[in-house]
Design an enzyme around this catalytic site. Sequence first.
Site, PDB file in Angstrom:
ATOM      1  N   ASP A   1       2.020  -1.459  -5.353  1.00  0.00           N
ATOM      2  CA  ASP A   1       1.404  -0.182  -4.978  1.00  0.00           C
ATOM      3  C   ASP A   1       0.024  -0.391  -4.351  1.00  0.00           C
ATOM      4  OD1 ASP A   1       0.195   2.319  -4.833  1.00  0.00           O
ATOM      5  OD2 ASP A   1       0.889   2.989  -6.797  1.00  0.00           O
TER       6      ASP A   1
ATOM      7  N   GLU B   1       3.488   5.412 -12.950  1.00  0.00           N
ATOM      8  CA  GLU B   1       3.785   5.511 -11.513  1.00  0.00           C
ATOM      9  C   GLU B   1       4.912   4.554 -11.090  1.00  0.00           C
ATOM     10  OE1 GLU B   1      -0.113   5.052  -9.795  1.00  0.00           O
ATOM     11  OE2 GLU B   1      -0.772   6.954 -10.653  1.00  0.00           O
TER      12      GLU B   1
ATOM     13  N   ASP C   1       2.071  13.680  -8.677  1.00  0.00           N
ATOM     14  CA  ASP C   1       1.391  12.395  -8.504  1.00  0.00           C
ATOM     15  C   ASP C   1      -0.089  12.720  -8.322  1.00  0.00           C
ATOM     16  OD1 ASP C   1       0.234  10.051  -7.620  1.00  0.00           O
ATOM     17  OD2 ASP C   1       1.552   9.766  -5.893  1.00  0.00           O
TER      18      ASP C   1
ATOM     19  N   LYS D   1     -10.273  10.183 -10.383  1.00  0.00           N
ATOM     20  CA  LYS D   1      -9.314   9.482 -11.238  1.00  0.00           C
ATOM     21  C   LYS D   1      -9.915   8.200 -11.823  1.00  0.00           C
ATOM     22  CE  LYS D   1      -4.517   7.771 -11.004  1.00  0.00           C
ATOM     23  NZ  LYS D   1      -3.352   7.685 -10.099  1.00  0.00           N
TER      24      LYS D   1
HETATM   25  P1  ADP Z   1      -3.546   6.845  -3.599  1.00  0.00           P
HETATM   26  O1  ADP Z   1      -2.283   6.495  -4.316  1.00  0.00           O
HETATM   27  O2  ADP Z   1      -4.663   5.895  -3.882  1.00  0.00           O
HETATM   28  O3  ADP Z   1      -3.968   8.259  -3.804  1.00  0.00           O
HETATM   29  P2  ADP Z   1      -2.087   6.839  -1.025  1.00  0.00           P
HETATM   30  O4  ADP Z   1      -0.849   6.195  -1.515  1.00  0.00           O
HETATM   31  O5  ADP Z   1      -2.011   8.255  -0.611  1.00  0.00           O
HETATM   32  O6  ADP Z   1      -3.309   6.629  -2.019  1.00  0.00           O
HETATM   33  O7  ADP Z   1      -2.598   5.924   0.211  1.00  0.00           O
HETATM   34  C1  ADP Z   1      -3.645   6.301   1.055  1.00  0.00           C
HETATM   35  C2  ADP Z   1      -3.907   5.167   2.027  1.00  0.00           C
HETATM   36  O8  ADP Z   1      -2.751   4.934   2.843  1.00  0.00           O
HETATM   37  C3  ADP Z   1      -5.076   5.446   2.973  1.00  0.00           C
HETATM   38  O9  ADP Z   1      -5.933   4.316   3.016  1.00  0.00           O
HETATM   39  C4  ADP Z   1      -4.364   5.614   4.323  1.00  0.00           C
HETATM   40  O10 ADP Z   1      -5.193   5.219   5.402  1.00  0.00           O
HETATM   41  C5  ADP Z   1      -3.183   4.682   4.167  1.00  0.00           C
HETATM   42  N1  ADP Z   1      -2.110   4.969   5.128  1.00  0.00           N
HETATM   43  C6  ADP Z   1      -1.467   6.140   5.316  1.00  0.00           C
HETATM   44  N2  ADP Z   1      -0.574   6.032   6.334  1.00  0.00           N
HETATM   45  C7  ADP Z   1      -0.663   4.752   6.798  1.00  0.00           C
HETATM   46  C8  ADP Z   1      -0.008   4.005   7.859  1.00  0.00           C
HETATM   47  N3  ADP Z   1       0.900   4.568   8.645  1.00  0.00           N
HETATM   48  N4  ADP Z   1      -0.371   2.710   8.032  1.00  0.00           N
HETATM   49  C9  ADP Z   1      -1.300   2.148   7.264  1.00  0.00           C
HETATM   50  N5  ADP Z   1      -1.948   2.781   6.266  1.00  0.00           N
HETATM   51  C10 ADP Z   1      -1.637   4.068   6.033  1.00  0.00           C
HETATM   52 MG    MG Z   2      -0.760   6.401  -5.607  1.00  0.00          MG
END
Ligand code: ADP
Ligand code: MG
Length: 618
Positions: free
Chosen positions: A210, A186, A23, A86
């Site tokens: 998402d 995804e 991913d 990205k």
């Molecule tokens: P991407 O797909 O854009 O790379 P992610 O799916 O890894 O991103 O999501 C990252 C986001 O998720 C960040 O903004 C982070 O603060 C948030 N996040 C992670 N854990 C939690 C949680 N327990 N509660 C709320 N938000 C969260």
């Molecule tokens: Mg993602």
Amino acid sequence: MAKVSINLATGSLQKEDIIVGIDLGTTNSLVAFINPEKQPHVINDTGKGVLVPSVVHFGPTGDVLVGNEAKEYLITDPQNTVFSVKRLLGRSYHDIENYKDFFSYKVIDDDTESLVKIKVGDKFYTPIELSALILRELKARAEHALKTPVNRAVITVPAYFNDSQRQATRDAGKLAGLDVLRIVNEPTAASLAYGIGLDPEEVKTIAVYDLGGGTFDVSILQIQNGIFEVLATNGDTFLGGDDFDRIIVDYWIEKNNLHKAEVIANSELAQQLRLKAEEAKKAFAHQSLFNEKIGEIWCTLDRNTFEELIMPKVKQTIASCQSALKDAKLTIKEIDEVIMVGGSTRTALVKKMVGEFFGRPVHDDVNPDEVVALGAAIQADILAGNRKDILLLDVTPLSLGIETMGGLMDVIIPRNSKVPTKGGRQYTTSVDGQVNMKIAVYQGERDLIKENRKLAEFNLKGIPSMPAGFPKVDINFLLNADGILTIQAIELRSGVKQEVEVKPTYGITDEQVEQMLMDSITHAKDDVAQRMLIEARTEGEQMVYTVERFLQKNSSYVSAEETEQTNQYIAALKLAIATGDKDLILKSIDEINEFTRPFAERLMDQAISTAMRGKSIE
Ligand code: ADP
Ligand code: MG
């Protein structure tokens, strides 16, 4: 068709080899595999956590850091720290112009249709190279954890990614030394992680919501015969968990009577507040009040207030769900399953509102920031033929494409695409008054057509004489279930059209296919380097042509010294092109751009005032 892979260490073919699922996220990236117990598993052996922040830092001595270590430099060294790459993959400057201020590093504004580049120090990087650095880190982690070379991968992309963005992702994989067996959406991967779509008998319509760090998207998918079709996507590429953090920081600034401008100017404090806000947001999963201090600043927030504050953003995502449904021409009742993806869907309010909107409980038991990588690993396992219950559809063993400028291969149907399939792209002429266009069709994985296998060549004749860049020629490839490829070229302004048919598998043995695949991997790095040099050269030659023509036509807008200086720059660029140094070519182009920008502006001002004068007002 047997799948072959090559052991990069020994150069020998190996039949049994792990395929990982990756991913490659805007905020975080991760890699997963199917463990010996046949379960998908995310890789986490280094003690650095599962998530690799998608951040790259370039140190003063040329050292490169990726992930958590790089993230630290976002504050202390923003110019040399690349995040959110990205967003730039497969995009032209034209595509990203409206949000260029978002990046703290230098995105080169050629103002052309060509793909963007990033400048760090003296060096130029393409988003493909930067993504490759992240992929290389993931590959290394997987190899370390699994104690075996990892050469094959499935990589996920958002459902809304276009052809160029998908191709860029493939190229990044290749550059990282990975044979990218498939690019998977995804939402499709997320669905597989929940076991939805694994049964070929199953017919289902699902919604995948998402919400990541900086982006939001919702996709409506129809699953039939094990095939996932995207019916609609919607979203906002600038809405995500980072917004929640910012909203909390703004709230604390107000409650503590601070001045926002002062906080922003104090980057260390701003960063501390942001991290504290993220901590608070996450804490609401198990507590209803957050109460801490940074120095004299009270960071207090209760869950109800938090929910009120972020409500408008969450409502915005619900409106997107509504639009997606409308585009898919479906009602809420027709959605069978709702899947939650992305770290930000851990926020209780988000889950609640999405569940209420769709009128059903949402799937959220698989970790939302791992679910896409886990699904990619399952897809990888299917491709490896390890799931006997799943029918492997016929795929095309080698990529199909056409020759473009400089003898480069432009892939139109990537290898491992399920047949029947189609693909297409629009091209134009490169010379004024060009009335014929040669279309040469190739098969293979190398970047240069001369290393690939030629399938057909024909001339599209009768293009009306127009300036370079005006004609629009659509080239479409249709590969039917019997493996017959139909190539159609049509000039849209005049309607002139030509079509040919070939059978790509005719006269080629499995051994030859294997050999071609092996060559493509052993030459991957050289190939990509050559491609980049050819692209830089072509761009440089275009620049020389444009600037020389400008100087001839508009000498009155440019002073003698300026002309002299421009000519020196052009001479330097010509020399760089002749030497074949990619970085030097790009640097020269950038310099000319900077220097000549005011000329064009003067010309524009002049054109506007002439136009105004021309208008009579009596
Ligand atoms: P991407 O797909 O854009 O790379 P992610 O799916 O890894 O991103 O999501 C990252 C986001 O998720 C960040 O903004 C982070 O603060 C948030 N996040 C992670 N854990 C939690 C949680 N327990 N509660 C709320 N938000 C969260
Ligand atoms: Mg993602």
